[in-house]
Design an enzyme around this catalytic site. Sequence first.
Site, PDB file in Angstrom:
ATOM      1  N   ARG A  44      11.899  -1.647  10.324  1.00  0.00           N
ATOM      2  CA  ARG A  44      11.005  -1.264  11.406  1.00  0.00           C
ATOM      3  C   ARG A  44      11.132  -2.236  12.492  1.00  0.00           C
ATOM      4  O   ARG A  44      10.942  -3.443  12.249  1.00  0.00           O
ATOM      5  CB  ARG A  44       9.550  -1.285  10.574  1.00  0.00           C
ATOM      6  N   ARG A  62      11.883  -5.932   4.218  1.00  0.00           N
ATOM      7  CA  ARG A  62      11.557  -4.481   4.124  1.00  0.00           C
ATOM      8  C   ARG A  62      12.583  -3.772   5.138  1.00  0.00           C
ATOM      9  O   ARG A  62      12.902  -4.125   5.882  1.00  0.00           O
ATOM     10  CB  ARG A  62      10.236  -4.136   4.714  1.00  0.00           C
ATOM     11  N   ARG A  67      -9.075   1.329   9.518  1.00  0.00           N
ATOM     12  CA  ARG A  67      -8.648   0.116  10.066  1.00  0.00           C
ATOM     13  C   ARG A  67      -9.518  -0.850  10.801  1.00  0.00           C
ATOM     14  O   ARG A  67      -9.268  -1.949  10.983  1.00  0.00           O
ATOM     15  CB  ARG A  67      -7.459   0.360  10.886  1.00  0.00           C
ATOM     16  N   LYS A 104       0.919  -1.150   0.213  1.00  0.00           N
ATOM     17  CA  LYS A 104       0.160   0.054  -0.189  1.00  0.00           C
ATOM     18  C   LYS A 104       0.831   1.196   0.002  1.00  0.00           C
ATOM     19  O   LYS A 104       0.582   2.115  -0.766  1.00  0.00           O
ATOM     20  CB  LYS A 104      -0.832  -0.242   1.257  1.00  0.00           C
ATOM     21  N   ARG A 147       0.579  -8.872  13.828  1.00  0.00           N
ATOM     22  CA  ARG A 147      -0.183  -7.810  12.819  1.00  0.00           C
ATOM     23  C   ARG A 147      -0.890  -8.583  11.940  1.00  0.00           C
ATOM     24  O   ARG A 147      -2.105  -8.147  11.533  1.00  0.00           O
ATOM     25  CB  ARG A 147       0.952  -7.103  12.307  1.00  0.00           C
TER      26      ARG A 147
HETATM   27  P1  AP5 Z   1       4.945  -1.649   1.945  1.00  0.00           P
HETATM   28  O1  AP5 Z   1       4.589  -0.618   0.590  1.00  0.00           O
HETATM   29  O2  AP5 Z   1       5.684  -1.031   2.901  1.00  0.00           O
HETATM   30  O3  AP5 Z   1       3.443  -2.310   2.386  1.00  0.00           O
HETATM   31  P2  AP5 Z   1       2.289  -1.972   3.226  1.00  0.00           P
HETATM   32  O4  AP5 Z   1       1.306  -2.471   2.623  1.00  0.00           O
HETATM   33  O5  AP5 Z   1       2.403  -0.488   3.228  1.00  0.00           O
HETATM   34  O6  AP5 Z   1       2.633  -2.529   4.733  1.00  0.00           O
HETATM   35  P3  AP5 Z   1       2.647  -1.923   6.027  1.00  0.00           P
HETATM   36  O7  AP5 Z   1       3.460  -2.919   6.894  1.00  0.00           O
HETATM   37  O8  AP5 Z   1       3.546  -0.665   6.077  1.00  0.00           O
HETATM   38  O9  AP5 Z   1       1.256  -1.845   6.538  1.00  0.00           O
HETATM   39  P4  AP5 Z   1       0.687  -1.940   7.895  1.00  0.00           P
HETATM   40  O10 AP5 Z   1      -0.811  -1.436   7.481  1.00  0.00           O
HETATM   41  O11 AP5 Z   1       0.985  -3.050   8.643  1.00  0.00           O
HETATM   42  O12 AP5 Z   1       1.747  -0.845   8.457  1.00  0.00           O
HETATM   43  P5  AP5 Z   1       1.259   0.663   9.003  1.00  0.00           P
HETATM   44  O13 AP5 Z   1       2.552   1.338   8.759  1.00  0.00           O
HETATM   45  O14 AP5 Z   1       0.108   1.052   8.368  1.00  0.00           O
HETATM   46  O15 AP5 Z   1       5.612  -2.797   1.204  1.00  0.00           O
HETATM   47  C1  AP5 Z   1       6.202  -4.015   1.882  1.00  0.00           C
HETATM   48  C2  AP5 Z   1       7.554  -4.377   1.393  1.00  0.00           C
HETATM   49  O16 AP5 Z   1       7.465  -5.180   0.088  1.00  0.00           O
HETATM   50  C3  AP5 Z   1       8.498  -3.142   1.218  1.00  0.00           C
HETATM   51  O17 AP5 Z   1       9.778  -3.650   1.175  1.00  0.00           O
HETATM   52  C4  AP5 Z   1       8.161  -3.088  -0.411  1.00  0.00           C
HETATM   53  O18 AP5 Z   1       9.690  -2.576  -1.070  1.00  0.00           O
HETATM   54  C5  AP5 Z   1       8.005  -4.404  -1.067  1.00  0.00           C
HETATM   55  N1  AP5 Z   1       7.107  -4.348  -2.069  1.00  0.00           N
HETATM   56  C6  AP5 Z   1       5.787  -3.518  -2.204  1.00  0.00           C
HETATM   57  N2  AP5 Z   1       5.512  -3.835  -3.197  1.00  0.00           N
HETATM   58  C7  AP5 Z   1       5.985  -4.857  -3.958  1.00  0.00           C
HETATM   59  C8  AP5 Z   1       5.780  -5.517  -5.425  1.00  0.00           C
HETATM   60  N3  AP5 Z   1       4.867  -5.516  -6.020  1.00  0.00           N
HETATM   61  N4  AP5 Z   1       6.819  -6.537  -5.446  1.00  0.00           N
HETATM   62  C9  AP5 Z   1       7.810  -6.706  -4.587  1.00  0.00           C
HETATM   63  N5  AP5 Z   1       8.047  -6.159  -3.370  1.00  0.00           N
HETATM   64  C10 AP5 Z   1       7.137  -5.065  -3.234  1.00  0.00           C
HETATM   65  O19 AP5 Z   1       0.927   0.563  10.651  1.00  0.00           O
HETATM   66  C11 AP5 Z   1       2.022  -0.040  11.465  1.00  0.00           C
HETATM   67  C12 AP5 Z   1       1.437   0.210  12.822  1.00  0.00           C
HETATM   68  O20 AP5 Z   1       0.669   1.636  13.109  1.00  0.00           O
HETATM   69  C13 AP5 Z   1       0.027  -0.724  13.278  1.00  0.00           C
HETATM   70  O21 AP5 Z   1       0.573  -2.097  13.599  1.00  0.00           O
HETATM   71  C14 AP5 Z   1      -0.820  -0.023  14.362  1.00  0.00           C
HETATM   72  O22 AP5 Z   1      -0.148  -0.384  15.646  1.00  0.00           O
HETATM   73  C15 AP5 Z   1      -0.514   1.486  13.977  1.00  0.00           C
HETATM   74  N6  AP5 Z   1      -1.408   2.112  13.025  1.00  0.00           N
HETATM   75  C16 AP5 Z   1      -1.494   2.412  11.679  1.00  0.00           C
HETATM   76  N7  AP5 Z   1      -2.560   2.888  11.330  1.00  0.00           N
HETATM   77  C17 AP5 Z   1      -3.176   2.551  12.258  1.00  0.00           C
HETATM   78  C18 AP5 Z   1      -4.975   2.786  12.346  1.00  0.00           C
HETATM   79  N8  AP5 Z   1      -5.467   3.319  11.261  1.00  0.00           N
HETATM   80  N9  AP5 Z   1      -5.591   2.349  13.206  1.00  0.00           N
HETATM   81  C19 AP5 Z   1      -4.985   2.201  14.281  1.00  0.00           C
HETATM   82  N10 AP5 Z   1      -3.688   1.719  14.568  1.00  0.00           N
HETATM   83  C20 AP5 Z   1      -2.835   1.940  13.391  1.00  0.00           C
END
Ligand code: AP5
Length: 216
Positions: free
Chosen positions: A160, A127, A88, A13, A171
């Site tokens: 991270r 990542r 979420r 994403k 997660r």
């Molecule tokens: P990446 O693009 O980083 O993936 P992502 O979907 O953004 O994954 P996240 O782990 O960041 O999502 P998340 O929802 O768990 O974490 P968030 O930061 O929101 O890609 C992943 C990897 O794959 C990278 O290395 C990339 O290079 C590679 N890649 C991507 N596309 C590719 C492709 N097509 N081919 C090959 N490789 C590829 O949340 C973190 C924490 O914050 C949560 O656990 C929670 O505690 C809190 N939080 C955040 N938002 C909320 C909310 N709305 N409500 C409550 N708590 C929240």
Amino acid sequence: MRMIFLGPPGAGKGTQAVKLASKYGIAHISTGDMLRYHVKNGTDLGEKAKAYMDSGRLVPDDLIIEMVKERLEEEDAKRGFILDGFPRTVNQAEALEVLLKSKDITLDAVVLFDVDEETLVRRLSGRRICPNCNAIYNVHNSDYPEDGRCKRCGNGLIQRDDDRPEVVRRRLKVYEEETAPLLDYYRNKGSLISVDASSESDAVLYAIVSLYGGKD
Ligand code: AP5
Ligand code: ZN
């Protein structure tokens, strides 16, 4: 463009949101990046959020909703936005709906990033991010910088804290329990569009741009 990106951790994403926000000059609203900024800078919100994030649990809805509300008021968000990692929970989705209605804003789509679990785990374990500019890399991808430094700003790349295997498992479970119900929520509203996010990055980008249909 006004979209929500929905999908499990590691689905890609953030990677796509960065590209699209720059292509269309709109806001990339990543609640994860915003929270990591608060943790890094030791703000009140960061102190409250840290323990939840470190253990892979969701930060309480009221803190998140307030943060997004403020962010949507900024200039770039008025041109368009991608909500990455928000909503979420059903509670967050309902709050967003009220907020958007009050501003007379409609969404173009809710995009589901569809990826199998094996790919997610591989992506998360490989990542690396730039703590300075939030750029995202992966040691398994061919464009990973050999010197381990961000290509954009030169900062050293890091893993991270929540990409450790035991937190990743939590997660993924939290996603299934608390976020997956949103799929039905948006399906029932007719706004959910699924994209095969297991293909290579440019193909995923193309799929999203195509469903947007080249509108401004
Ligand atoms: P990446 O693009 O980083 O993936 P992502 O979907 O953004 O994954 P996240 O782990 O960041 O999502 P998340 O929802 O768990 O974490 P968030 O930061 O929101 O890609 C992943 C990897 O794959 C990278 O290395 C990339 O290079 C590679 N890649 C991507 N596309 C590719 C492709 N097509 N081919 C090959 N490789 C590829 O949340 C973190 C924490 O914050 C949560 O656990 C929670 O505690 C809190 N939080 C955040 N938002 C909320 C909310 N709305 N409500 C409550 N708590 C929240
Ligand atoms: Zn950087």
